[in-house]
Design an enzyme around this catalytic site. Structure first.
Site, PDB file in Angstrom:
ATOM      1  CB  CYS A   1      -0.959  -0.010   1.167  1.00 39.19           C
ATOM      2  SG  CYS A   1      -0.238  -0.681   2.688  1.00 39.19           S
TER       3      CYS A   1
ATOM      4  CG  HIS B   1      -1.269   3.945   3.909  1.00 39.53           C
ATOM      5  ND1 HIS B   1      -1.217   2.685   3.379  1.00 39.53           N
ATOM      6  CD2 HIS B   1      -1.320   3.759   5.248  1.00 39.53           C
ATOM      7  CE1 HIS B   1      -1.253   1.786   4.333  1.00 39.53           C
ATOM      8  NE2 HIS B   1      -1.320   2.411   5.479  1.00 39.53           N
TER       9      HIS B   1
END
Lengths: 483, 483
Positions: B39, B102
């Site tokens: 990710c 993120h």
């Protein structure tokens, strides 16, 4: 060909624009099955609407063994079986088979004795070449008589993969369709091409055109040919009066991959097995003006349904004197109805697995033997699911392995025996199995006896061509079916 | 989400009608890659147009280890990196991120400090819940300040899988688009939804609607939302002026399958690995009136190309003071050109594999360690290719494992080292590797140091909500990256 070999089914090279277009104009079946993970039994099932265990296309020489019709097979399709073309013939249809017959090559099994009016193709698979001493090369027939043999008169170059057979089969199809249209004759064409069966071949113009190598070249030529057939129907103005169905007789032969074998997409294993990769097939129905474009169906379907559906299209009742396993798919195709019915996965004489709804229960698991596997014969290359892709025949009759094919299309995660979901689903499937077994009258097995004397030594017409060979003494034996 | 999770890419339940329609109206990319099988690095690469090894989203704590941004990570996106929204901002674009950021959760890494004007979403992944003692629950931000925490104010029911987050994210998207249209403002929307990441969730109206279980419910809700966004663009009359691209940040997490993980179609392994299943992504470009409908592209693409392509669309030059790995895809998208470029597969600090054309060379292979594997952590469930899906890090620098992804998309059949084809392809790829390595200036690794003190104890805005938690003493350590 395998489920995963078409762009519409997710093949990552997307090289089947014509089949994809056929799907966009017609209906894609995502849950469509063959009746057996091998050629001959699957084709016998398609033409009779009956499971191989009923129509005789199985062996009892060993437990759960795949069998087919090599040229030393003694058996074939019995006169007692009613084939789709026999029934359609009575309703005035002209029937032609182009390509591989595979329902027995001895005279009594000839397709023209079982309802077809015309034939161009071969009785057995095109592999070889043979030496015409131990084994004759496979003949190619036009109607009653042979017109040559593979590798001699119908070339397949095993080095380059070049062969123009698909083009011959295409031209046959176009000519037949034109002729029927001209004579306003209803027709049934069984276009049974075999370019994706090892030895895989393609015409020169397709060689080297695919990202996927020779196998992809063969797929591209088939795709192109289907595009031409559909276009021909449209140009003749009969597309709205012609039902076309595309499917395959078994999953991609992973044993021949990557050069000679295709893709079963996300499914487990391939041809020869009763995992999804062995029996779930690409399938497309096309009938402009009747089937809504772009349809997608989750109807559980089978090649045997093509028997029943075709009869329904011809306004013929299915035979009432025998068990027919196929169902009429027209309600699913035309009205989007879902018909609740199970799928039975047989390997030879054994019911290996059953699907009902999204659940599939395995009563037996087997990929192939350790002995074969250790020689490199692998029906599940790169795949291995503990307790599932077993190399010994494992019985699970008391506690079948259960999979949910929606959440787990790859058959990797058996449900817990203790779960309520397991109990409920297995109870239902067990009921279906009981019912099925109670009513089952197995046919006389046709694939037990082999004899070198029955091979294609002197097919009808061989004299004219000077291609008769001398048959050896008859020496009938039990055929050997290793998997 | 994985390559095989969309109907257009062959998912056998075919439950993504909106994404399939998007593909039918736009262009499907079949050979599109993320920059990392995990990710955070993937998202950092998307927004910077640079490989994680350049932009700092990697670790040197271990060889070839995957790393990301858990909430005890000290690092994040550096000010020296130029993000796509920073550049678009200068050209008058209004930029919004909805969903998971993120790229670091500490104040200096806040998306509004890196070019975004608006944010609704969370800095870290939504897993948990945490106890607010050892680990705080992850905050959800609106712009500069937190507006609650997952599991407390933004519910995710771990038992049923119910959460309305995708609906919140959808509404945010529609509102933002309406606002920009009303003010005639060019905009960049980064819609980074996360419903298919474990713990997988869906809104009540989608729960139980998929054949595929909860994971499929989540996919269906995302699909439905994308349909609504595209329709909204059309209804506002700005669809011909808005470029939309759909893709994913890594392959389906097979470790979470079947309940919480999706499908990588015919590819090998999944998230965390540099096999195709870990890095090949579903991808669709949509721009009515510009992109020809129904296009299919074999252009080798990367999430990093979205950086360069977006700049090109905004008539902005790419930064010239640094190496950019992305390329402008517009010639491929609008004119069907194929641009020859390699794909680099990194795992942490190691170049594991390289694709050029249809060839992929593995310089290192690793799925995960025997130690992890024996605990049931499996990145390749049901799959095993001898010498390829290795459980020790295997170096192949001298004789890389070579695959032809056209004939063998599943990376099952390494080419013979002795073949001419091998020699030719490896020679070419080795040249690309040399060139790449010679020019590589690795960034300062951001994912090395973890500290419990930096977790989301007291995000800005926590006072107003009474949601400030007391941070423990600082105790910086090397982060542990097991795979």
């Amino acid at each position: 060909m395998g489920w995963g070999d078409l762009g519409a089914f997710g093949e990552p090279s997307k090289e089947t624009p014509n089949l994809d277009q056929m799907a966009a104009e017609g209906m894609l079946f995502l849950d469509f099955y063959t009746a057996n993970p091998l050629c001959s039994p699957s084709r016998a099932a398609l033409l009779t609407g009956r499971l191989p265990v009923r129509n005789g296309f199985y062996t009892t020489n060993g437990h759960a063994r795949n069998a087919y019709t090599p040229q030393d097979i003694v058996g074939g399709i019995q006169d007692s079986e009613l084939l789709l073309p026999e029934l359609l013939k009575k309703a005035g249809y002209t029937n032609k088979i182009i390509g591989k017959w595979h329902l027995g090559h001895r005279p009594q099994f000839h397709p023209l004795r079982h309802g077809f009016h015309e034939w161009f193709g071969s009785p057995n698979c095109h592999f070889g070449p043979y030496d015409n001493r131990e084994r004759p090369n496979i003949p190619v027939y036009r109607d009653w008589e042979m017109v040559g043999r593979y590798y001699e008169d119908f070339k397949i170059d095993l080095k380059t993969g070049e062969a123009n057979l698909t083009q011959l089969y295409l031209q046959e199809a176009l000519d037949f369709i034109s002729k029927q249209q001209a004579s306003q004759q209803p027709f049934f064409l069984y276009w049974a091409i075999d370019a994706t069966h090892a030895p895989v071949y393609a015409s020169k113009q397709f060689l080297g055109t695919s990202q996927r190598g020779l196998y992809g070249d063969a797929v591209r030529e088939i795709d192109d040919s289907i595009g031409k057939i559909l276009k021909h129907l449209q140009q003749l103005g009969i597309s709205e009066n012609t039902f076309v169905f595309f499917t395959s007789d078994n999953g991609a032969a992973l044993i021949s991959a990557p050069k000679q074998g295709g893709s079963n997409g996300p499914f487990l294993c391939g041809k020869q097995t009763t995992f999804e990769g062995g029996m779930r097939e690409p399938a497309i129905a096309w009938w402009p003006g009747h089937i809504p474009a772009g349809g997608v169906s989750h109807q559980l379907g089978s090649v045997m349904d093509l028997f029943s559906t075709s009869l329904s299209l011809a306004n013929l009742p299915p035979p009432s004197d025998r068990q027919i396993d196929g169902i009429d798919l027209l309600p699913a195709i035309l009205q989007g109805k879902l018909i609740d019915r199970p799928i039975f996965y047989y390997r030879g004489n054994e019911l290996m697995a059953v699907r009902a709804g999204l659940y599939k229960a395995h009563y037996w698991t087997w990929s192939n033997s350790w002995e074969e596997h250790s020689k490199g014969i692998d029906f599940c290359p790169g795949q291995s699911v503990a307790g599932v892709t077993t190399h010994t025949q494992e019985e699970h009759t008391i506690l079948p392995l259960l999979f949910h094919l929606g959440r787990d299309p790859g058959e990797k995660y058996p449900l817990s025996f203790a779960s309520e979901e397991y109990q409920r689903a297995v109870e239902r499937i067990s009921g279906l199995v009981q019912q099925h077994k109670a009513a089952l009258v197995p046919g006389q097995p046709q694939l037990n006896v082999c004899d070198q004397a029955v091979m294609n030594w002197s097919p009808p017409g061989c004299e004219k061509l000077g291609k008769c060979l001398k048959a050896p003494e008859s020496d009938p034996k039990k055929c050997s079916w290793p998997h």
